[in-house]
Write a protein that holds these residues in place. Structure first.
Motif, PDB file in Angstrom:
ATOM      1  N   ASP A 132      -4.396  18.655  -2.245  1.00  0.00           N
ATOM      2  CA  ASP A 132      -5.145  18.012  -3.343  1.00  0.00           C
ATOM      3  C   ASP A 132      -5.742  19.044  -4.305  1.00  0.00           C
ATOM      4  OD1 ASP A 132      -5.599  15.654  -4.635  1.00  0.00           O
ATOM      5  OD2 ASP A 132      -7.230  14.974  -3.343  1.00  0.00           O
TER       6      ASP A 132
ATOM      7  N   HIS B  97      -4.120  11.360   2.623  1.00  0.00           N
ATOM      8  CA  HIS B  97      -5.529  11.538   3.009  1.00  0.00           C
ATOM      9  C   HIS B  97      -5.978  10.768   4.257  1.00  0.00           C
ATOM     10  CE1 HIS B  97      -5.723  13.162  -1.032  1.00  0.00           C
ATOM     11  NE2 HIS B  97      -5.659  11.978  -1.613  1.00  0.00           N
TER      12      HIS B  97
ATOM     13  N   LYS C 242       3.502   7.027  -7.330  1.00  0.00           N
ATOM     14  CA  LYS C 242       2.264   7.132  -6.559  1.00  0.00           C
ATOM     15  C   LYS C 242       1.437   5.856  -6.756  1.00  0.00           C
ATOM     16  CE  LYS C 242      -1.543   9.252  -4.775  1.00  0.00           C
ATOM     17  NZ  LYS C 242      -2.046  10.587  -5.063  1.00  0.00           N
TER      18      LYS C 242
ATOM     19  N   HIS D 186       0.777  18.126  -2.081  1.00  0.00           N
ATOM     20  CA  HIS D 186      -0.167  17.258  -2.803  1.00  0.00           C
ATOM     21  C   HIS D 186      -0.988  18.124  -3.751  1.00  0.00           C
ATOM     22  CE1 HIS D 186      -2.896  13.494  -2.755  1.00  0.00           C
ATOM     23  NE2 HIS D 186      -3.288  14.271  -3.747  1.00  0.00           N
TER      24      HIS D 186
ATOM     25  N   THR E   6       1.042  14.828  -7.358  1.00  0.00           N
ATOM     26  CA  THR E   6       0.830  13.427  -6.997  1.00  0.00           C
ATOM     27  C   THR E   6      -0.097  12.697  -7.959  1.00  0.00           C
ATOM     28  OG1 THR E   6      -0.869  14.218  -5.514  1.00  0.00           O
ATOM     29  CG2 THR E   6       1.255  13.753  -4.531  1.00  0.00           C
TER      30      THR E   6
ATOM     31  N   HIS F 124      -2.389  18.636  -8.125  1.00  0.00           N
ATOM     32  CA  HIS F 124      -2.589  18.005  -9.441  1.00  0.00           C
ATOM     33  C   HIS F 124      -2.612  19.104 -10.501  1.00  0.00           C
ATOM     34  CE1 HIS F 124      -3.376  14.032  -7.773  1.00  0.00           C
ATOM     35  NE2 HIS F 124      -4.095  14.629  -6.847  1.00  0.00           N
TER      36      HIS F 124
END
Ligand SMILES: [Zn+2]
Length: 474
Positions: A373, A230, A184, A84, A112, A86
């Motif tokens: 993340d 999450h 997503k 995960h 993602t 970005h």
């Protein structure tokens, strides 16, 4: 024997005796091989040639290779995934993220969420011939609903609006032609838009990643997709009054005060999250978890349970900061210090809940994926994956199961388990050489001696050079 056969025989003899081709490939010798499929194999020699593993054998056997790396006292695991990330969330980090990932042993990433006009050039560069970069799998934008959380106003623009099922179908059909690896689904979609998204992705054979939409219950939405991020909003379905909470959310989603998407979502989280955790009902939750049995959970504990072990309290935090571009270093240092000093009670409570729920999911056989993340909330790319592995072990996974969550599980998600995730002949040559045994202590996945990425071996120093080069001359 006729003449032709005699010539063939002579040729074979010549090949076997005199003119053998020069040895190729690289051998890592005398190493302890660890993967989640085969367990532990001591005293091995692993040969890779091009981007494939060519041999795995006892070190007592002779092997021919152009280059040898002495793995005595070291441990070899498959290349890690961050499931995960970005890449385009923070422009000041995009160029350096690939090198940072590699420097920490992450040889594959799943992006993602990012807008296509930003994602496509990045993906093209990472996948270009000869690029020293992790493998990348990407979804394109967050597919949001009538209201968009990441709309470029209060948060970076990585979401797009899908007000109707027709919008959703058109958006996903277009994303597929542009080459996304999965989709997503985000939090503000309505049930009919969600259904259209699932149907379209299934028709096109795209794996589906999702948040639990606020308009739906986790047991319904979660069962229809391949991964959930999450753990967020699952607490709403684990409450004794889950049906009532759901009714309230449906009313609020009418958005009578015309709040922007991000604010609408936050207001609902603030209203329901803590009461839902306090109304935890084991029986209700077991029904939810039963519906999620084959949906990979990516709990991103280093984000959700951040307050339980903030990075600024770690001994190696300064070293991690030293690897990020000087332009963002100071900002991150002070943000991280601040976050470590003032834990918000609500976040601590959610963190504890997330740890508890991850352990329970794992105990019930729900597949767990390791994702961070990054770069959100001072997650140094690569570094933060090792924190995630530590969180997963603290939540109840064994060190080998934590390694599985960053190797085998991601490979399975993309139906690549025949290609990746274990150290076996024919699999991709993505490997991490460690100085200490990760099964003794999962923190030892940080003891990186070298990394093999798509068949290139990079020693620790070269990895650090690669990072510095990426921000000096991007
Ligand atoms: Zn994310």
């Amino acid at each position: 024997m006729n003449t032709a056969a005699r010539i063939v025989l002579l040729l074979v003899v010549a090949l076997l005796t005199g003119c053998q081709p020069a040895p190729s490939g690289t051998a890592i010798t005398n190493v302890t091989v660890i993967d989640a499929i085969n367990g532990v194999r001591e005293d091995q020699t692993v040969v890779f040639d091009g981007d494939r593993i060519a041999a795995v054998s006892s070190s007592r056997q002779e092997v021919d290779a152009a280059r040898t790396i002495d793995g005595t006292g070291k441990f070899l695991i498959p290349g890690l995934w961050d499931f995960h990330v970005h890449l385009t969330y923070d422009d000041s980090l995009t160029d350096v993220m690939p090198a940072l990932f590699l420097s920490y042993g992450i040889t594959s990433v799943r992006d993602t969420g990012g807008l296509m006009h930003k994602m496509l050039p990045v993906v093209e560069e990472l996948r270009s011939d000869g690029a020293i970069a992790p493998r990348v799998f990407f979804s394109g934008p967050l597919l949001d609903g009538a209201f968009v959380v990441y709309d470029g106003e209060s948060r970076p623009e990585i979401g797009v609006r899908n007000a109707t099922p027709a919008d959703a179908r058109a958006a996903i059909t277009e994303l597929e032609t542009q080459g996304v690896d999965f989709i997503k689904i985000y939090e503000m979609v309505s049930p009919d838009v969600f259904d259209a998204m699932v149907e379209t992705a299934n028709e096109l054979g795209l794996p589906i990643d999702s948040h639990v939409p606020l308009s739906m219950r986790a047991r319904v939405a979660g069962a229809a997709v391949d991964s959930i991020e999450h753990l967020r909003n699952i607490e709403l379905d684990c409450a004794s009054n889950a049906a009532e909470l759901h009714e309230t959310r449906l009313e609020l989603l009418g958005n009578p005060d015309a709040l922007p998407g991000a604010e609408l979502r936050s207001s609902m989280h603030s209203l329901q999250r803590t009461p839902a955790i306090e109304a935890y009902d084991e029986k209700a939750c077991d029904q939810t978890l039963a519906a999620l049995r084959s949906t990979m959970q990516v709990p991103t504990l280093r984000l959700g349970a951040f307050s339980l072990a903030p990075p600024a309290r770690r001994d190696d935090w300064e070293d991690a900061l030293a690897r990020i571009p000087p332009a963002v270093r100071e900002d991150w240092r002070s943000s991280a210090m601040e976050l470590a000093g003032n834990p918000v009670q609500e976040f601590v409570q959610f963190g504890k809940w997330a740890m508890f729920l991850t352990g329970r999911m794992h105990a019930q056989g729900i597949p767990i994926g390791a994702g961070t993340d990054t770069p959100i909330l001072v997650a140094v790319p690569g570094y933060s994956l090792h924190s995630e592995l530590e969180y997963l072990v603290a939540a109840g996974l064994s060190p080998l199961e934590a390694i599985a969550s960053a190797t085998v599980r991601p490979a399975e998600y993309f139906s690549l388990q025949d290609e990746m995730g274990a150290i076996e002949v024919g699999k991709k040559a993505d490997l991490v050489l460690l100085d200490a045994n990760p099964l003794d202590d999962i923190a030892n996945t940080r003891s990186i001696s070298g990394v093999v990425t798509k068949g290139d071996y990079l020693h620790k120093e070269s990895l650090l050079d690669l990072v510095q080069k990426a921000y000096r001359d991007p």
